[in-house]
Design a protein around this motif. Structure first.
Motif, PDB file in Angstrom:
ATOM      1  N   GLY A  93       0.563  -1.426  -0.243  1.00  0.00           N
ATOM      2  CA  GLY A  93       0.386   0.030  -0.064  1.00  0.00           C
ATOM      3  C   GLY A  93       0.412   0.839   0.109  1.00  0.00           C
ATOM      4  O   GLY A  93       0.530   1.935  -0.601  1.00  0.00           O
ATOM      5  N   VAL A  94       1.793   1.546   0.923  1.00  0.00           N
ATOM      6  CA  VAL A  94       2.935   2.140   0.628  1.00  0.00           C
ATOM      7  C   VAL A  94       3.750   2.647  -0.344  1.00  0.00           C
ATOM      8  O   VAL A  94       3.805   3.595  -1.363  1.00  0.00           O
ATOM      9  N   TRP A  95       4.227   1.478  -0.765  1.00  0.00           N
ATOM     10  CA  TRP A  95       4.564   1.121  -2.407  1.00  0.00           C
ATOM     11  C   TRP A  95       3.568   2.079  -3.316  1.00  0.00           C
ATOM     12  O   TRP A  95       4.450   2.877  -4.299  1.00  0.00           O
ATOM     13  N   LEU A  96       2.503   1.503  -3.070  1.00  0.00           N
ATOM     14  CA  LEU A  96       1.193   2.178  -4.634  1.00  0.00           C
ATOM     15  C   LEU A  96       1.099   3.709  -3.982  1.00  0.00           C
ATOM     16  O   LEU A  96       0.714   4.257  -4.796  1.00  0.00           O
ATOM     17  N   PHE A  97       0.974   3.873  -2.881  1.00  0.00           N
ATOM     18  CA  PHE A  97       0.569   5.984  -2.409  1.00  0.00           C
ATOM     19  C   PHE A  97       1.783   6.136  -2.783  1.00  0.00           C
ATOM     20  O   PHE A  97       1.635   7.301  -3.850  1.00  0.00           O
TER      21      PHE A  97
END
Lengths: 306, 265
Positions: free
Chosen positions: A123-127
């Protein structure tokens, strides 16, 4: 669908009687302010130009003639193929293609890496990948121009570190335009590939490994064919906006690196414009894009029936 | 062990890091330089907020203020109207059964995404010129509403698709009118999608340069066209301060959208 009870089936048709009023605003807005204007643009491309911008309502093929046919400086030579504008199209296609390949080379490993993280970090990477998409494209392009200019921070840092002895002449080159397009549309490549890799069943890779396929053979023979739809979608999402891009070539490329977007824009500048010609170039660009999309839709449909 | 190894490719982590570096380096550099005290963009003269004061009080301040007002009010109106239109369309597309012209309507909604931006710009300019409409605030607004519709529609429809029909059916069984069941049951359930769609449309409107540049007419500026006009004469430090402010707004919006979506799940 667990909820396919008679009750929920009736909820699916709750708004049947209100269908027309609900859709009317969409039909009106898109119909009047997009489809009608595109139709008028098609008409405009067959009109006669007026000297100070605008048109005279007389049928003429002059715009398309100017695009494709060269009759010499005074119009009295035997007609040959006009290369000026085809070259602009060729250059734009090449620049967009190079940017797409750059995005793929960087975007695929990134998407793969993200898809193989544990869900929380994913989720963090996608964000982090999506944030730049929300940032104003003009500001991003200006920032890139600031960074790579002749005496900009990038050259300063490289000179300071002793990597180069002369500042790199990056700005106003083909490479700067490719870099700008790559930078503008990279998230469009990562996201669809990520979606495809996320659905990929890693048991296939394990099976290949059990049969002594190396990592890279597995990637080429098993993974790539399976995630191909995501790759094609990503390539289209990068290639199409790159083709008609205006900001990256205008702010990062020099006068030599003229692309379709600037060619069209020039035709609508007040005094030296040629509206029918601008409309004709837009028609040609739009046809190119629609053909690409139709080919894509057809191949996607074929994939589904398989 | 085998499970880990088929997922691992050497070098992919490095490329992913490079990807982030490429995406963020220019933005971070501009943010840092916006705090530069020196009037030259090349030399570092210490940390200061002078260019932020310059944005609000300097010689170009009135121009940027007017442009910012135009940008924000157009984005607000365009996003609001596009979100209403898209919400209505999503209800008809997903809660009104199958009908003739459904796929055609779907293609219409997505048309602004398929036609290249510069082509939409040209077509819109020709249209407004032909019907004799003076280009200005209103033409920008109309153009923005049009291309914001698909951006608002996609998250709204995605959310609506995931809502089971039994909630509305229950409301109707308890004698709620269709309007009551929409406003009291369906709309609150759809809210995360509607807010996401609204925020996306707002940002897309704020972001637009090409179409605005074609249909804005003389004397009318939005932030992107004002910035573009300035940058053509060279990047000045006050542009970096404005850029940083706009970056902050974008970042706020994307964080909001992310949090709302996460809570909606």
């Amino acid at each position: 669908m667990a909820g396919a009870t008679p009750d929920s089936a009736s909820a699916e048709t709750t708004y049947r009687s209100a269908r027309v009023p609900l859709l009317l605003p969409t039909w009106l807005v898109i119909g009047v302010f997009l489809i009608l204007p595109v139709a008028l643009m098609a008409v405009y491309s067959f009109l006669t130009k007026e000297m100070r911008g605008g048109v005279i309502w007389e049928f003429s093929l002059a715009a398309y003639d100017q695009f494709f046919i060269n009759r010499g400086l005074f119009g009295d030579e035997p007609p040959t193929l006009e290369w000026t504008y085809l070259t602009v199209f060729g250059r734009s296609i090449l620049q967009a293609a190079i940017a797409t390949v750059l995005c793929l080379l960087i975007g695929f490993p990134t998407a793969w890496f993200i898809a193989t993280r544990p869900p929380e970090t994913r989720g963090v990477w996608l964000f982090l990948i999506t944030v730049p998409y929300w940032v104003n494209l003009l500001i991003r392009t200006v920032s890139l121009r600031f960074l790579i200019r002749e005496n900009g921070p990038l050259n300063d840092a490289l000179l300071g570190a002793g990597v180069i002895s002369q500042p790199l002449a990056l700005i106003n080159t083909d490479f700067a335009v490719q870099l700008g397009l790559f930078y503008s549309y990279l998230p469009f490549m990562v996201l669809p590939i990520y979606a495809a890799v996320e659905r990929y069943n890693f048991a296939w890779s394990e099976a290949a490994a059990d049969l002594y396929a190396s990592r890279w053979v597995t990637l080429r023979e098993i993974v790539l064919p399976i995630v191909k739809p995501g790759i094609i979608a990503g390539c289209l999402l990068v290639f199409i906006p790159s083709l008609g891009a205006f900001l990256a070539p205008n702010l990062l490329g020099g006068a030599k690196n003229f692309m379709i977007g600037s060619l069209i824009e020039e035709q609508f500048k007040k005094s030296l414009g040629n509206w029918p010609f601008g409309a004709a170039v837009s028609m040609i660009l739009m046809s190119l894009v629609l053909i690409l999309l139709m080919l894509y839709a057809r191949s996607a449909a074929r994939q589904e029936t398989r | 062990m085998a499970l880990r190894s088929v997922r691992h490719y050497p070098g992919f982590f490095g490329i992913a890091l490079m990807c982030l570096t490429v995406l963020y380096a220019p933005l971070i550099v501009v943010m840092v330089y916006s705090f530069n005290d020196s009037p030259s963009i090349t030399n570092w003269g210490g940390v200061s907020l002078r260019w932020y004061f310059d944005v609000f009080t300097g010689p170009e301040a009135p121009r940027f203020k007017a442009a910012a007002w135009n940008s924000l009010s157009i984005a607000f109106l365009a996003a609001t109207i596009a979100t209403c239109i898209a919400t209505a369309a999503a209800l008809a597309m997903l809660r009104a059964g199958k009908f003739k012209g459904r796929s055609l309507t779907f293609a219409m909604i997505n048309l602004p995404l398929m036609v290249p931006e510069i082509v939409i710009a040209v077509a819109t300019l020709i249209f407004f010129t032909m019907i004799g409409f003076t280009t200005g605030y209103l033409t920008i607004l109309v153009a923005h509403i049009t291309f914001c519709i698909p951006f608002a529609y996609l998250p709204i429809a995605a959310r609506l698709q995931g809502i089971d029909g039994s909630y509305e059916a229950a409301a109707r069984d308890l004698y709620a009118t269709r309007a009551q069941s929409f406003f009291l049951v369906l709309l609150p359930l759809m809210a995360p999608g509607v807010v996401s769609g609204y925020l996306l449309a707002f940002i897309i409107s704020l972001d637009d340069f090409i179409i605005t540049n074609f249909v804005k007419g003389a004397g009318m500026e939005t932030l992107p066209t004002a910035i573009f006009g300035s940058v053509k004469q060279g990047i000045k430090p006050n542009i970096m301060a404005i850029s940083t402010l706009m970056l902050a707004v974008s970042f706020l919006f994307v964080t909001l959208s992310y949090l709302i979506n996460r809570r909606g799940r």
